[in-house]
Design a protein around this motif. Sequence first.
Motif, PDB file in Angstrom:
ATOM      1  N   MET A   1       0.860  -1.179   0.000  1.00  0.00           N
ATOM      2  CA  MET A   1       0.000   0.000   0.000  1.00  0.00           C
ATOM      3  C   MET A   1       0.899   1.233   0.000  1.00  0.00           C
ATOM      4  O   MET A   1       1.774   1.382   0.841  1.00  0.00           O
ATOM      5  CB  MET A   1      -0.929  -0.027   1.212  1.00  0.00           C
ATOM      6  N   GLN A   5      -2.212   6.182  -0.699  1.00  0.00           N
ATOM      7  CA  GLN A   5      -3.373   5.395  -0.289  1.00  0.00           C
ATOM      8  C   GLN A   5      -3.613   5.527   1.216  1.00  0.00           C
ATOM      9  O   GLN A   5      -4.754   5.683   1.647  1.00  0.00           O
ATOM     10  CB  GLN A   5      -3.184   3.924  -0.653  1.00  0.00           C
ATOM     11  N   GLY A   8      -4.949   8.991   1.906  1.00  0.00           N
ATOM     12  CA  GLY A   8      -6.335   9.059   1.432  1.00  0.00           C
ATOM     13  C   GLY A   8      -7.298   8.327   2.351  1.00  0.00           C
ATOM     14  O   GLY A   8      -8.385   8.822   2.650  1.00  0.00           O
ATOM     15  N   ILE A   9      -6.901   7.150   2.816  1.00  0.00           N
ATOM     16  CA  ILE A   9      -7.755   6.383   3.726  1.00  0.00           C
ATOM     17  C   ILE A   9      -7.922   7.117   5.047  1.00  0.00           C
ATOM     18  O   ILE A   9      -9.035   7.195   5.587  1.00  0.00           O
ATOM     19  CB  ILE A   9      -7.190   4.962   3.931  1.00  0.00           C
ATOM     20  N   VAL A  43     -14.831   5.670  -1.292  1.00  0.00           N
ATOM     21  CA  VAL A  43     -13.456   6.165  -1.422  1.00  0.00           C
ATOM     22  C   VAL A  43     -12.490   5.217  -0.713  1.00  0.00           C
ATOM     23  O   VAL A  43     -11.426   4.865  -1.260  1.00  0.00           O
ATOM     24  CB  VAL A  43     -13.343   7.606  -0.864  1.00  0.00           C
ATOM     25  N   ILE A  44     -12.848   4.793   0.483  1.00  0.00           N
ATOM     26  CA  ILE A  44     -11.982   3.876   1.232  1.00  0.00           C
ATOM     27  C   ILE A  44     -11.807   2.555   0.475  1.00  0.00           C
ATOM     28  O   ILE A  44     -10.681   2.055   0.340  1.00  0.00           O
ATOM     29  CB  ILE A  44     -12.546   3.629   2.649  1.00  0.00           C
ATOM     30  N   LEU A  47      -9.574   3.062  -2.526  1.00  0.00           N
ATOM     31  CA  LEU A  47      -8.178   3.230  -2.138  1.00  0.00           C
ATOM     32  C   LEU A  47      -7.550   1.919  -1.672  1.00  0.00           C
ATOM     33  O   LEU A  47      -6.368   1.675  -1.903  1.00  0.00           O
ATOM     34  CB  LEU A  47      -8.054   4.297  -1.047  1.00  0.00           C
ATOM     35  N   PRO A  50      -7.469  -0.715  -5.499  1.00  0.00           N
ATOM     36  CA  PRO A  50      -7.455   0.106  -6.720  1.00  0.00           C
ATOM     37  C   PRO A  50      -7.737  -0.693  -7.996  1.00  0.00           C
ATOM     38  O   PRO A  50      -8.177  -0.119  -8.995  1.00  0.00           O
ATOM     39  CB  PRO A  50      -6.051   0.705  -6.736  1.00  0.00           C
ATOM     40  N   THR A  53     -11.209  -0.381  -9.730  1.00  0.00           N
ATOM     41  CA  THR A  53     -11.522   0.689 -10.690  1.00  0.00           C
ATOM     42  C   THR A  53     -11.364   0.196 -12.121  1.00  0.00           C
ATOM     43  O   THR A  53     -12.113   0.619 -13.004  1.00  0.00           O
ATOM     44  CB  THR A  53     -10.647   1.924 -10.456  1.00  0.00           C
TER      45      THR A  53
END
Length: 114
Positions: A1, A5, A8-9, A43-44, A47, A50, A53
């Motif tokens: 990670m 990330q 962001g988390i 979002v969590i 992140l 990934p 996505t």
Amino acid sequence: MGLIQIIGILFALFALSRVVLQLKKRTMSTNEGLFWIFIWVSVIILLMFPEFTSYVANILGVGRGVDAVIYISIVVLFYLIYRLYAKVDNLERQITHIVREIAIRDRYEPKKRD
């Protein structure tokens, strides 16, 4: 990670805690709270995973996962702007109504001067 990330988390967890706090204080409606909880949990998840996505990008027919996230984010931002516009417009109407009511009342009931 990666570091981005983790940052962001941590930010998303902080934002999520603010939403929960506002819901407990009842300064946010339940629907708004659920919307923001959904956003921050998403979002969590994005992140932490990934590669998800890329899966979403394939479903939407977009080349890269990051492009799918950007497109979805733009749509969500347009929706939020619309909601803000609607709320501001409603507030303007309410203020106009209140000002008119005060003007009519003051016309027939003049203020007493000290």
